[in-house]
Design an enzyme around this catalytic site. Structure first.
Site, short mmCIF file in Angstrom:
data_model
loop_
_atom_site.label_atom_id
_atom_site.label_comp_id
_atom_site.label_asym_id
_atom_site.label_seq_id
_atom_site.Cartn_x
_atom_site.Cartn_y
_atom_site.Cartn_z
N GLU A 94 0.82 -1.21 0.00
CA GLU A 94 0.00 0.00 0.00
C GLU A 94 0.85 1.27 0.00
O GLU A 94 0.52 2.24 -0.66
CB GLU A 94 -0.94 0.02 1.22
CG GLU A 94 -1.71 1.33 1.28
CD GLU A 94 -2.78 1.39 2.35
OE1 GLU A 94 -2.77 0.55 3.27
OE2 GLU A 94 -3.63 2.29 2.25
N ASP A 115 -0.72 -5.07 3.02
CA ASP A 115 -1.20 -3.86 3.69
C ASP A 115 -0.54 -3.83 5.07
O ASP A 115 -0.87 -4.66 5.93
CB ASP A 115 -2.73 -3.88 3.82
CG ASP A 115 -3.25 -2.51 4.27
OD1 ASP A 115 -2.44 -1.72 4.80
OD2 ASP A 115 -4.45 -2.24 4.09
N ILE A 117 -0.73 -1.75 7.58
CA ILE A 117 -1.75 -1.54 8.62
C ILE A 117 -3.08 -1.35 7.90
O ILE A 117 -3.30 -0.31 7.27
CB ILE A 117 -1.46 -0.30 9.50
CG1 ILE A 117 -0.12 -0.46 10.22
CG2 ILE A 117 -2.59 -0.09 10.50
CD1 ILE A 117 0.19 0.67 11.20
N ASP A 118 -3.93 -2.33 7.96
CA ASP A 118 -5.27 -2.13 7.40
C ASP A 118 -6.15 -1.62 8.54
O ASP A 118 -6.19 -2.21 9.62
CB ASP A 118 -5.84 -3.44 6.84
CG ASP A 118 -7.18 -3.16 6.18
OD1 ASP A 118 -7.20 -2.32 5.27
OD2 ASP A 118 -8.19 -3.74 6.60
N THR A 120 -5.97 1.98 9.14
CA THR A 120 -5.06 3.01 9.67
C THR A 120 -5.83 4.05 10.50
O THR A 120 -5.35 4.52 11.52
CB THR A 120 -4.30 3.70 8.52
OG1 THR A 120 -3.60 2.71 7.80
CG2 THR A 120 -3.29 4.73 9.03
C1 IPD Z 1 -9.01 0.86 4.39
C2 IPD Z 1 -9.82 0.11 5.41
C3 IPD Z 1 -11.28 0.53 5.33
C4 IPD Z 1 -11.85 0.33 3.96
C5 IPD Z 1 -11.00 0.97 2.90
C6 IPD Z 1 -9.54 0.55 3.04
P1 IPD Z 1 -6.45 1.33 5.10
O1 IPD Z 1 -7.66 0.45 4.44
O2 IPD Z 1 -9.74 -1.26 5.18
O3 IPD Z 1 -12.04 -0.20 6.21
O4 IPD Z 1 -13.12 0.89 3.92
O5 IPD Z 1 -11.53 0.61 1.65
O6 IPD Z 1 -8.79 1.19 2.05
O7 IPD Z 1 -6.37 2.60 4.31
O8 IPD Z 1 -6.81 1.55 6.51
O9 IPD Z 1 -5.28 0.45 4.91
#
Ligand code: IPD
Length: 308
Positions: A94, A115, A117-118, A120
């Site tokens: 990411e 990813d 940190i999913d 964030t």
């Molecule tokens: C996000 C989260 C969020 C989702 C977004 C993602 P990130 O990832 O998973 O729940 O709604 O589509 O992009 O930006 O925290 O790695």
């Protein structure tokens, strides 16, 4: 001694030829062992960082799309560590540590989709629903997956055809077939809410609410997939997740007996920024029917990023 050296010199090329003809030279056991070790290291780093004040930047001109130094550190640790063992693999992360995050085609080559940190935004706010997500794809299909949430001590793992596990204990999707008895997950993430599409997003939420037991949003697409895999939620749909949000979780759901498809029905496409996961095909069909033509198609992850 000289004799030993000569024999070794003769045997070494034979060894590499053998490994090349095995599994197109990809040693999945080694990949899995390395990813496990590195994710455990990264999880410590993430947990320690979560106790400190979390400063963040925003991405581009999207004030709701957050990134922290920890996102970058975790991604660097993972990609650097994996590259030491697998220098010829493809890396999509990411934060762009392994090359451009978007605009790259998924090929048959061994590909790590990460990813760091999913969730964030949750991480920044101290809401402990967030995880490190690492998916390993080969021949355009998911082979290995880890989602690790060190805050609440949950590590989800899967290998294709070997089941899905949480902290080493096998997990199963709920088996629910009826939308009216389901908990459905969707993400209400400001970063993804384009004003002109608000009516579609909210319209879909309303339709789900009218049918299901409840609609929930966790703040992490990867954790949503883990929840479906462990049977704590029955379905999940989202129109905007990136490949790094779903690359690991889709394998977890499938290995737990659930299904992952496109929200309009048909095959899931990891680069398509659209996902629907369900405990059973029957529930998946009901969700697809309910969403109907209230669909959103965003710029794909394998297309050049839109300039805004
Ligand atoms: C996000 C989260 C969020 C989702 C977004 C993602 P990130 O990832 O998973 O729940 O709604 O589509 O992009 O930006 O925290 O790695």
């Amino acid at each position: 001694m000289e004799m030993f050296r000569l024999v070794r010199q003769w045997l070494l090329p034979l060894k590499s030829m053998t490994s090349k003809s095995n599994c197109a030279a990809v040693d999945l056991d080694k990949c899995y062992a390395q990813m496990n070790q590195l994710v455990d290291k990264a999880a410590k780093l993430m947990k320690e960082a979560s106790t400190k004040m979390r400063l963040y930047d925003t991405k581009g001109n999207n004030t709701a799309d957050l990134v922290t130094a920890t996102d970058r550190e975790v991604e660097q640790l993972l990609i650097k560590g994996l590259k030491e063992h697998f220098p010829n693999h493809v890396y999509i992360g990411e934060e762009g540590t392994g090359g451009a995050a978007t605009g790259r085609k998924l090929t048959d080559a061994p590909t790590w989709i990460i990813d760091p940190i999913d969730g964030t935004t949750n991480f920044v706010h101290g809401l402990h629903y967030t995880c490190i997500s690492v998916g390993f794809w080969l021949n355009k299909q998911p082979e290995l997956a880890i989602c690790c949430n060190p805050m609440i001590g949950q590590k989800f793992t899967a290998r294709r055809n070997c089941g899905a596990y949480m902290n080493g204990v096998q997990i199963e999707a709920s088996g629910q077939t009826d939308l009216e008895k389901s908990i459905i997950l969707n993400e209400l993430n400001s970063a993804n809410f384009e004003p002109e599409l608000m009516a579609i997003q909210m319209g879909n939420s309303q339709k789900m609410l009218e049918k299901a037991h409840a609609l929930r949003t966790t703040g992490s697409a990867a954790m949503d997939l883990c929840l479906v895999a462990m049977g704590a939620a029955d379905g999940y749909y989202e129109f905007y997740p990136h490949c790094w949000d779903t690359a690991a979780g889709v394998l977890l759901v499938r290995e737990a007996g659930g299904v992952v498809i496109d929200p309009a029905g048909g095959e899931f496409d990891v680069m398509g920024r659209r996902v629907l996961a369900a405990a059973t095909p029957q529930l998946g069909e009901q969700m697809v029917k309910l969403l109907g033509d209230m669909q959103i198609y965003h710029a794909r992850d394998d297309e050049p990023a839109p300039t805004n």
